[in-house]
Design a protein around this motif. Sequence first.
Motif, PDB file in Angstrom:
ATOM      1  N   ALA A 109      68.215  70.164  59.322  1.00 23.63           N
ATOM      2  CA  ALA A 109      68.675  69.959  60.702  1.00 23.63           C
ATOM      3  C   ALA A 109      67.705  70.543  61.731  1.00 23.63           C
ATOM      4  O   ALA A 109      67.455  69.934  62.768  1.00 23.63           O
ATOM      5  CB  ALA A 109      70.067  70.544  60.893  1.00 23.63           C
ATOM      6  N   GLY A 110      67.152  71.713  61.444  1.00 24.62           N
ATOM      7  CA  GLY A 110      66.217  72.336  62.380  1.00 24.62           C
ATOM      8  C   GLY A 110      64.992  71.478  62.632  1.00 24.62           C
ATOM      9  O   GLY A 110      64.546  71.319  63.774  1.00 24.62           O
ATOM     10  N   PHE A 111      64.451  70.899  61.562  1.00 20.26           N
ATOM     11  CA  PHE A 111      63.284  70.031  61.692  1.00 20.26           C
ATOM     12  C   PHE A 111      63.635  68.777  62.484  1.00 20.26           C
ATOM     13  O   PHE A 111      62.890  68.355  63.367  1.00 20.26           O
ATOM     14  CB  PHE A 111      62.750  69.662  60.306  1.00 20.26           C
ATOM     15  N   LEU A 112      64.783  68.172  62.177  1.00 16.43           N
ATOM     16  CA  LEU A 112      65.197  66.960  62.891  1.00 16.43           C
ATOM     17  C   LEU A 112      65.404  67.232  64.372  1.00 16.43           C
ATOM     18  O   LEU A 112      65.008  66.425  65.217  1.00 16.43           O
ATOM     19  CB  LEU A 112      66.469  66.383  62.268  1.00 16.43           C
ATOM     20  N   LYS A 113      66.004  68.360  64.710  1.00 12.56           N
ATOM     21  CA  LYS A 113      66.237  68.684  66.122  1.00 12.56           C
ATOM     22  C   LYS A 113      64.930  68.783  66.889  1.00 12.56           C
ATOM     23  O   LYS A 113      64.865  68.468  68.074  1.00 12.56           O
ATOM     24  CB  LYS A 113      67.027  69.981  66.248  1.00 12.56           C
ATOM     25  N   LYS A 114      63.873  69.225  66.222  1.00 10.43           N
ATOM     26  CA  LYS A 114      62.574  69.376  66.881  1.00 10.43           C
ATOM     27  C   LYS A 114      61.770  68.086  66.930  1.00 10.43           C
ATOM     28  O   LYS A 114      60.899  67.940  67.778  1.00 10.43           O
ATOM     29  CB  LYS A 114      61.751  70.441  66.165  1.00 10.43           C
ATOM     30  N   THR A 115      62.027  67.152  66.016  1.00  9.68           N
ATOM     31  CA  THR A 115      61.114  66.019  65.880  1.00  9.68           C
ATOM     32  C   THR A 115      61.708  64.641  66.143  1.00  9.68           C
ATOM     33  O   THR A 115      60.939  63.680  66.285  1.00  9.68           O
ATOM     34  CB  THR A 115      60.503  66.000  64.464  1.00  9.68           C
ATOM     35  N   LEU A 116      63.015  64.497  66.186  1.00  8.38           N
ATOM     36  CA  LEU A 116      63.594  63.172  66.417  1.00  8.38           C
ATOM     37  C   LEU A 116      63.244  62.669  67.820  1.00  8.38           C
ATOM     38  O   LEU A 116      63.142  63.462  68.761  1.00  8.38           O
ATOM     39  CB  LEU A 116      65.115  63.201  66.264  1.00  8.38           C
ATOM     40  N   PRO A 117      63.074  61.370  67.985  1.00 10.06           N
ATOM     41  CA  PRO A 117      62.811  60.829  69.323  1.00 10.06           C
ATOM     42  C   PRO A 117      64.064  60.901  70.182  1.00 10.06           C
ATOM     43  O   PRO A 117      65.160  61.142  69.680  1.00 10.06           O
ATOM     44  CB  PRO A 117      62.427  59.371  69.042  1.00 10.06           C
ATOM     45  N   PHE A 118      63.901  60.658  71.467  1.00 11.99           N
ATOM     46  CA  PHE A 118      65.038  60.659  72.384  1.00 11.99           C
ATOM     47  C   PHE A 118      66.026  59.556  72.030  1.00 11.99           C
ATOM     48  O   PHE A 118      67.232  59.733  72.111  1.00 11.99           O
ATOM     49  CB  PHE A 118      64.543  60.500  73.822  1.00 11.99           C
ATOM     50  N   LYS A 119      65.502  58.380  71.630  1.00 12.61           N
ATOM     51  CA  LYS A 119      66.361  57.242  71.304  1.00 12.61           C
ATOM     52  C   LYS A 119      65.931  56.620  69.979  1.00 12.61           C
ATOM     53  O   LYS A 119      64.740  56.557  69.678  1.00 12.61           O
ATOM     54  CB  LYS A 119      66.265  56.135  72.357  1.00 12.61           C
ATOM     55  N   ILE A 120      66.919  56.121  69.245  1.00 14.69           N
ATOM     56  CA  ILE A 120      66.682  55.260  68.093  1.00 14.69           C
ATOM     57  C   ILE A 120      67.425  53.971  68.404  1.00 14.69           C
ATOM     58  O   ILE A 120      68.636  53.981  68.639  1.00 14.69           O
ATOM     59  CB  ILE A 120      67.189  55.886  66.786  1.00 14.69           C
ATOM     60  N   LEU A 121      66.680  52.869  68.461  1.00 16.56           N
ATOM     61  CA  LEU A 121      67.256  51.570  68.780  1.00 16.56           C
ATOM     62  C   LEU A 121      67.411  50.770  67.486  1.00 16.56           C
ATOM     63  O   LEU A 121      66.483  50.716  66.681  1.00 16.56           O
ATOM     64  CB  LEU A 121      66.352  50.820  69.758  1.00 16.56           C
ATOM     65  N   LEU A 122      68.575  50.168  67.292  1.00 14.29           N
ATOM     66  CA  LEU A 122      68.845  49.389  66.089  1.00 14.29           C
ATOM     67  C   LEU A 122      68.745  47.905  66.423  1.00 14.29           C
ATOM     68  O   LEU A 122      69.518  47.396  67.235  1.00 14.29           O
ATOM     69  CB  LEU A 122      70.234  49.712  65.537  1.00 14.29           C
ATOM     70  N   ALA A 123      67.789  47.234  65.795  1.00 16.59           N
ATOM     71  CA  ALA A 123      67.576  45.808  66.036  1.00 16.59           C
ATOM     72  C   ALA A 123      67.675  45.056  64.717  1.00 16.59           C
ATOM     73  O   ALA A 123      67.296  45.565  63.671  1.00 16.59           O
ATOM     74  CB  ALA A 123      66.204  45.573  66.663  1.00 16.59           C
ATOM     75  N   SER A 124      68.190  43.834  64.783  1.00 19.03           N
ATOM     76  CA  SER A 124      68.248  43.012  63.579  1.00 19.03           C
ATOM     77  C   SER A 124      66.933  42.286  63.363  1.00 19.03           C
ATOM     78  O   SER A 124      66.662  41.799  62.275  1.00 19.03           O
ATOM     79  CB  SER A 124      69.406  42.018  63.659  1.00 19.03           C
ATOM     80  N   ASP A 125      66.111  42.241  64.404  1.00 22.99           N
ATOM     81  CA  ASP A 125      64.849  41.532  64.290  1.00 22.99           C
ATOM     82  C   ASP A 125      63.856  42.104  65.292  1.00 22.99           C
ATOM     83  O   ASP A 125      64.208  42.367  66.437  1.00 22.99           O
ATOM     84  CB  ASP A 125      65.071  40.039  64.565  1.00 22.99           C
ATOM     85  N   LEU A 126      62.636  42.309  64.850  1.00 22.92           N
ATOM     86  CA  LEU A 126      61.530  42.693  65.725  1.00 22.92           C
ATOM     87  C   LEU A 126      60.423  41.674  65.532  1.00 22.92           C
ATOM     88  O   LEU A 126      60.171  41.225  64.417  1.00 22.92           O
ATOM     89  CB  LEU A 126      60.974  44.067  65.349  1.00 22.92           C
ATOM     90  N   LYS A 127      59.783  41.334  66.615  1.00 22.92           N
ATOM     91  CA  LYS A 127      58.690  40.376  66.525  1.00 22.92           C
ATOM     92  C   LYS A 127      57.602  40.815  67.494  1.00 22.92           C
ATOM     93  O   LYS A 127      57.881  41.219  68.622  1.00 22.92           O
ATOM     94  CB  LYS A 127      59.186  38.977  66.875  1.00 22.92           C
ATOM     95  N   ARG A 128      56.366  40.738  67.032  1.00 19.67           N
ATOM     96  CA  ARG A 128      55.224  41.041  67.893  1.00 19.67           C
ATOM     97  C   ARG A 128      54.316  39.817  67.892  1.00 19.67           C
ATOM     98  O   ARG A 128      53.834  39.396  66.856  1.00 19.67           O
ATOM     99  CB  ARG A 128      54.471  42.260  67.384  1.00 19.67           C
ATOM    100  N   VAL A 129      54.128  39.233  69.068  1.00 20.75           N
ATOM    101  CA  VAL A 129      53.252  38.075  69.229  1.00 20.75           C
ATOM    102  C   VAL A 129      52.075  38.523  70.076  1.00 20.75           C
ATOM    103  O   VAL A 129      52.248  38.889  71.242  1.00 20.75           O
ATOM    104  CB  VAL A 129      53.987  36.901  69.919  1.00 20.75           C
ATOM    105  N   VAL A 130      50.900  38.503  69.494  1.00 19.28           N
ATOM    106  CA  VAL A 130      49.702  38.923  70.216  1.00 19.28           C
ATOM    107  C   VAL A 130      48.916  37.684  70.621  1.00 19.28           C
ATOM    108  O   VAL A 130      48.431  36.940  69.767  1.00 19.28           O
ATOM    109  CB  VAL A 130      48.837  39.867  69.353  1.00 19.28           C
ATOM    110  N   PRO A 131      48.798  37.438  71.926  1.00 18.37           N
ATOM    111  CA  PRO A 131      48.053  36.263  72.404  1.00 18.37           C
ATOM    112  C   PRO A 131      46.538  36.485  72.317  1.00 18.37           C
ATOM    113  O   PRO A 131      46.089  37.614  72.153  1.00 18.37           O
ATOM    114  CB  PRO A 131      48.508  36.134  73.863  1.00 18.37           C
ATOM    115  N   PRO A 132      45.777  35.412  72.454  1.00 13.80           N
ATOM    116  CA  PRO A 132      44.307  35.549  72.440  1.00 13.80           C
ATOM    117  C   PRO A 132      43.819  36.372  73.639  1.00 13.80           C
ATOM    118  O   PRO A 132      44.545  36.596  74.598  1.00 13.80           O
ATOM    119  CB  PRO A 132      43.813  34.105  72.546  1.00 13.80           C
ATOM    120  N   ASN A 133      42.604  36.794  73.571  1.00 16.29           N
ATOM    121  CA  ASN A 133      41.905  37.513  74.655  1.00 16.29           C
ATOM    122  C   ASN A 133      42.528  38.859  74.987  1.00 16.29           C
ATOM    123  O   ASN A 133      42.498  39.301  76.131  1.00 16.29           O
ATOM    124  CB  ASN A 133      41.820  36.649  75.925  1.00 16.29           C
TER     125      ASN A 133
END
Length: 169
Positions: A109-133
Amino acid sequence: MHLLKNITSIATCGLLLAFCSCKKEAALTPTEDNRLYKLPQGNQPYDQEIVNFYEEYRTVILYKFSNLDFLYSPNGNNPAYASFTPAEGSQVQESLDFLHEQWFDLFNAGFLKKTLPFKILLASDLKRVVPPNTGLPVGTTYPRAIKGYNHVTFGRAGRISSMTAAEKD
């Protein structure tokens, strides 16, 4: 004599100021709730689990979140070129169980309290589309998680049961 008169005048002014500044103030009253995120987000059993997690670790786990929550960064949109679909229904409990098994339960618990991010977002899908240039590899990827300025988005909420042990690790 003149000096005594000046000292008396200064002392009188000081006493008058002291008496004028002492007054009865109204009792303090609480302000309205102005937290950024309202918990619980719903009325399912996992909502209480999320509230308990927040009370212990001060990390907000959100399954209802906006594009702003996902993209916010003080110097512009981050993570760039990414999109999400929030987790729904049974995906939330399955995601919480997975995160406990693969992340939270592995550390004290001590380690988690120091290192967890402010938010954890739960998504069913993530997508990254990188365009040219852009200077980045062009194409579409489906990352398991994406880190943002003050959050980590877990993007496999709808696919946990079909993941192999190696994918889970």
